[in-house]
Design a protein around this motif. Structure first.
Motif, short mmCIF file in Angstrom:
data_model
loop_
_atom_site.label_atom_id
_atom_site.label_comp_id
_atom_site.label_asym_id
_atom_site.label_seq_id
_atom_site.Cartn_x
_atom_site.Cartn_y
_atom_site.Cartn_z
N SER A 486 0.81 -1.21 0.00
CA SER A 486 0.00 0.00 0.00
C SER A 486 0.85 1.26 0.00
CB SER A 486 -0.92 0.01 1.22
OG SER A 486 -0.17 0.27 2.41
N GLY A 487 2.10 1.13 0.46
CA GLY A 487 2.94 2.32 0.58
C GLY A 487 2.63 3.14 1.81
N ALA A 488 1.70 2.63 2.65
CA ALA A 488 1.32 3.36 3.85
C ALA A 488 2.39 3.30 4.92
CB ALA A 488 0.00 2.80 4.41
N GLY A 489 3.29 2.32 4.82
CA GLY A 489 4.40 2.28 5.75
C GLY A 489 4.45 1.00 6.55
N LEU A 490 5.55 0.83 7.24
CA LEU A 490 5.75 -0.30 8.14
C LEU A 490 6.13 0.27 9.49
CD1 LEU A 490 7.86 -2.60 5.82
CD2 LEU A 490 5.54 -3.05 6.60
N ASP A 505 -4.60 9.16 1.84
CA ASP A 505 -5.40 9.18 0.61
C ASP A 505 -4.51 9.37 -0.60
OD1 ASP A 505 -7.50 8.94 2.30
OD2 ASP A 505 -8.34 10.93 1.94
N LYS A 506 -3.57 10.30 -0.50
CA LYS A 506 -2.68 10.57 -1.63
C LYS A 506 -1.80 9.37 -1.94
CE LYS A 506 -2.51 15.59 -0.98
NZ LYS A 506 -1.65 16.75 -0.62
N THR A 507 -1.39 8.66 -0.88
CA THR A 507 -0.56 7.47 -1.08
C THR A 507 -1.33 6.40 -1.84
OG1 THR A 507 0.68 7.89 0.96
CG2 THR A 507 0.75 5.65 0.09
N LEU A 508 -2.57 6.16 -1.45
CA LEU A 508 -3.36 5.12 -2.09
C LEU A 508 -3.81 5.52 -3.50
CD1 LEU A 508 -5.59 3.70 0.80
CD2 LEU A 508 -3.29 3.06 0.10
N GLU A 509 -3.96 6.81 -3.74
CA GLU A 509 -4.36 7.26 -5.07
C GLU A 509 -3.34 6.89 -6.14
OE1 GLU A 509 -5.06 11.40 -4.57
OE2 GLU A 509 -7.23 11.16 -4.27
N ASP A 512 -2.65 1.21 -8.46
CA ASP A 512 -3.69 0.71 -9.36
C ASP A 512 -4.59 -0.26 -8.60
OD1 ASP A 512 -2.36 -1.76 -9.18
OD2 ASP A 512 -1.25 -1.43 -11.05
N GLU A 513 -5.64 -0.72 -9.27
CA GLU A 513 -6.63 -1.57 -8.61
C GLU A 513 -6.02 -2.88 -8.13
OE1 GLU A 513 -9.76 -1.19 -7.68
OE2 GLU A 513 -9.67 0.92 -8.27
N THR A 514 -5.08 -3.42 -8.90
CA THR A 514 -4.46 -4.69 -8.51
C THR A 514 -3.72 -4.56 -7.19
OG1 THR A 514 -4.21 -5.35 -10.83
CG2 THR A 514 -2.83 -6.48 -9.21
N ALA A 515 -2.92 -3.49 -7.06
CA ALA A 515 -2.16 -3.27 -5.83
C ALA A 515 -3.09 -3.00 -4.65
CB ALA A 515 -1.18 -2.13 -6.01
N LEU A 516 -4.12 -2.19 -4.88
CA LEU A 516 -5.07 -1.89 -3.81
C LEU A 516 -5.76 -3.16 -3.32
CD1 LEU A 516 -6.68 1.40 -5.15
CD2 LEU A 516 -5.41 1.17 -3.01
N HIS A 517 -6.16 -3.99 -4.27
CA HIS A 517 -6.85 -5.23 -3.91
C HIS A 517 -5.93 -6.16 -3.12
CE1 HIS A 517 -9.48 -8.71 -4.22
NE2 HIS A 517 -8.44 -9.42 -4.64
N ARG A 544 -9.33 0.92 4.64
CA ARG A 544 -10.64 0.88 3.99
C ARG A 544 -11.31 2.25 3.98
NH1 ARG A 544 -12.83 -4.99 6.30
NH2 ARG A 544 -11.93 -6.25 4.60
N SER A 545 -11.15 3.00 5.07
CA SER A 545 -11.73 4.34 5.11
C SER A 545 -11.11 5.24 4.05
CB SER A 545 -11.53 4.95 6.50
OG SER A 545 -12.23 4.22 7.48
N SER A 546 -9.79 5.16 3.93
CA SER A 546 -9.10 5.97 2.93
C SER A 546 -9.51 5.55 1.52
CB SER A 546 -7.58 5.83 3.10
OG SER A 546 -6.89 6.60 2.14
#
Length: 552
Positions: A486-490, A505-509, A512-517, A544-546
């Motif tokens: 996700s790139g959100a961090g560890l 939000d900017k990180t998840l934007e 692509d759909e494959t990575a998000l899934h 999920r909220s983001s």
């Protein structure tokens, strides 16, 4: 309207249990019980595990047993008796065959019990609202679980008894009326956010002589590490009870604490905990062996004089190995026990000075380094320190090690302790161990953490995938892989990723759909594998909220 985090967590946990009317139970090879929607053995012997979040093909070596529950549509009867049960419409549940109405009643009862447990865990998920327990000598508080609360209470009371027999714990009248506080946090992140002294980084536990409390966190991934920390730091607590105004020399204090921290912990048939101190620490032996080979080892006379400000992990290894040597050399065992008792009780025969000190009492007995040396050599009946040093070094050199395992364990300890100054050495050790053929999921996870710190989160994904491959039912690896994708961090001690809604939000934007899934799939699976881990639930809720906000 903003939903309070505790209520959001309770809702997420409730959803996690929704739809579990039909579930199979899987017992892992390491004794965990995991509920899956369906577990079926494949032709090659492996298992297809169907979770709510995804499906996993799990090698048979990780599965001890499977109980097929409730949904018997594709159940293959083992004998004629089971064929009759199936013909009657009976189902198998909790190892028993029962009628459909009985099964539904049992299921309803268990569902209600899970709901109540979910609410209880959410209620105590914040440390300020943690579970509490008072035992003979301690007051415990934790936001882990009632089961872990009971375990650590039993563990540290058992350890008190061991030390009492060895030294004789006779607290002052005031301390005898005081029960030391034991604070156990549910994760490293939670510990760093909430411990009263503000400890973080490479500190993984501490006993505070200021407020007379013991503090550490439970590591769900590696409970043995938590055992080491708990017993190590409890040694400091118990020696404080022996003589609260004694401030011991650092090499003795840490060497002894590490010796007792490295213990085998077992339960007997009656459930009583037994602690056997003095396990070999191959990583510390490796460090001293290499120092001997390079002629950079710490001489005993220097070890006796070292001050706390100069006591690094290198000196730590030497101090522990010296204490280990004395406890495992027959002619010195009795003498060291005598020294141990004399050193910590500080009888009149020991010289010391009273000095101002930031403890509860305001002063401490400081035993000079030369005096510690004197009482040690007297107890050991040794006059020639050079000869004693030769015996110690020969003892250490004579211990045979598996190099790959020793290098892995040395690096793994550094990662768990978040000892970032030693990460270059840790990376070398992990590379060498893995290149030598070590197939240990922890090695790949540890290297992923080092890479994440040094080169960014994306660099950790390959090693995390390998860790998942080697241990497909490990919740921590699944969680960390999801966070890395996700790139959100560890987050593992020295890295604490804190993001507001916009930055996540900017990180998840960018994904692509494959990575998000895949990221959500891994995070959700981690929650199924470790349903009591509130941090995983919170990370999934944030993700999920983001994702909902950005509409992807």
């Amino acid at each position: 309207m903003a939903v309070p985090r505790r209520l959001a967590l309770a809702s997420l946990l409730s959803l996690a249990f929704a739809g579990q009317a039909l579930a199979d139970r899987l017992v892992t090879s390491d004794g965990r019980v995991i509920e899956v929607q369906k577990a079926r053995q494949l032709e090659n012997g492996d298992y297809l595990l169907v979770f709510r979040s995804t499906e996993v093909v799990c090698p048979a070596r990780f599965v001890a047993s499977v109980e097929i529950e409730g949904d018997m549509s594709d159940y293959v009867p083992r004998d004629a008796k089971e064929e009759k049960m199936l013909a009657k419409g009976y189902v198998r549940y909790n190892g028993r065959w029962m009628s459909k109405p009985a099964y539904e009643a049992e299921l309803a009862k268990e569902t209600e019990a899970r709901r109540l447990r979910t609410e209880e865990l959410a209620l105590h998920s914040k440390f300020r609202n943690g579970y509490t327990k008072e035992t003979k000598h301690f007051q415990f508080k934790t936001n882990t679980s009632p089961e872990l609360l009971d375990f650590y209470a039993d563990l540290l009371e058992a350890y008190y008894d061991i030390m009492d027999k060895r030294v004789g714990i006779k607290p002052t009248p005031k301390l005898s009326r005081t029960k030391m506080r034991i604070n156990i946090y549910r994760s490293r992140d939670d510990w760093e956010r909430n411990n009263e002294a503000g400890m973080r980084g490479s500190v993984v536990g501490y006993f505070s002589f200021r407020d007379e409390s013991l503090n550490f966190f439970h590591d769900y991934q590696d409970p043995e590490f938590t055992l080491w920390v708990a017993l190590h730091e409890c040694t400091h607590l118990l020696t404080y009870l022996i003589e609260p105004q004694s401030w011991p020399r650092i090499w003795v204090n840490e060497g002894v604490a590490d010796y007792f921290g490295s213990s085998d912990v077992t339960r007997d048939k009656k459930g009583r905990i037994h602690i056997e101190p003095g396990k070999l620490q191959v990583d510390r032996i490796l460090t001293v062996q290499q120092a001997i080979k390079d002629d950079t080892f710490v001489h005993l006379e220097d070890l006796f004089q070292v001050e706390k400000s100069n006591f690094t992990a290198f000196e730590y290894a030497h101090a522990w190995s010296f204490v280990y040597f004395l406890n495992n050399t027959k002619k010195y065992q009795k003498g060291f026990k005598k020294f141990f008792k004399e050193f910590y009780t500080v009888p009149n025969s020991v010289e010391y000075t009273w000095e101002p000190f930031p403890n509860v009492q305001g002063t401490a007995k400081i035993i000079p380094a030369d005096e510690v040396r004197r009482i040690l050599l007297k107890a050991l009946k040794v006059k020639d320190v050079a000869k004693l040093e030769e015996e110690w070094l020969a003892f250490v050199e004579g211990i045979e090690l598996d190099s790959a395992t020793a290098r892995f364990k040395r690096a793994y300890r550094k990662v768990l302790q978040a000892a970032i100054d030693d990460f270059d050495q840790a990376k070398e050790d992990l590379d060498a161990a893995i290149d030598a053929g070590l197939e240990d999921s922890r090695a790949y996870w540890a290297r992923a953490m080092v890479k994440a710190f040094k080169d960014g989160f994306s660099s950790a994904s390959a090693d995390l995938r390998k860790a998942v491959e080697l241990a497909p039912l490990n919740a921590r690896y699944r969680h960390d892989l999801g966070m890395a994708i996700s790139g959100a961090g560890l987050s593992f001690g020295f890295i604490t990723v804190s993001f507001g809604d916009d930055s996540m939000d900017k990180t998840l934007e960018k994904l692509d759909e494959t990575a998000l899934h895949e990221a959500e799939e891994q995070l959700a699976l981690a929650c199924e594998l470790a349903p009591d881990n509130g941090d995983y639930q919170e990370d999934l809720a944030d993700f999920r909220s983001s994702r909902a906000r950005i509409g992807k």
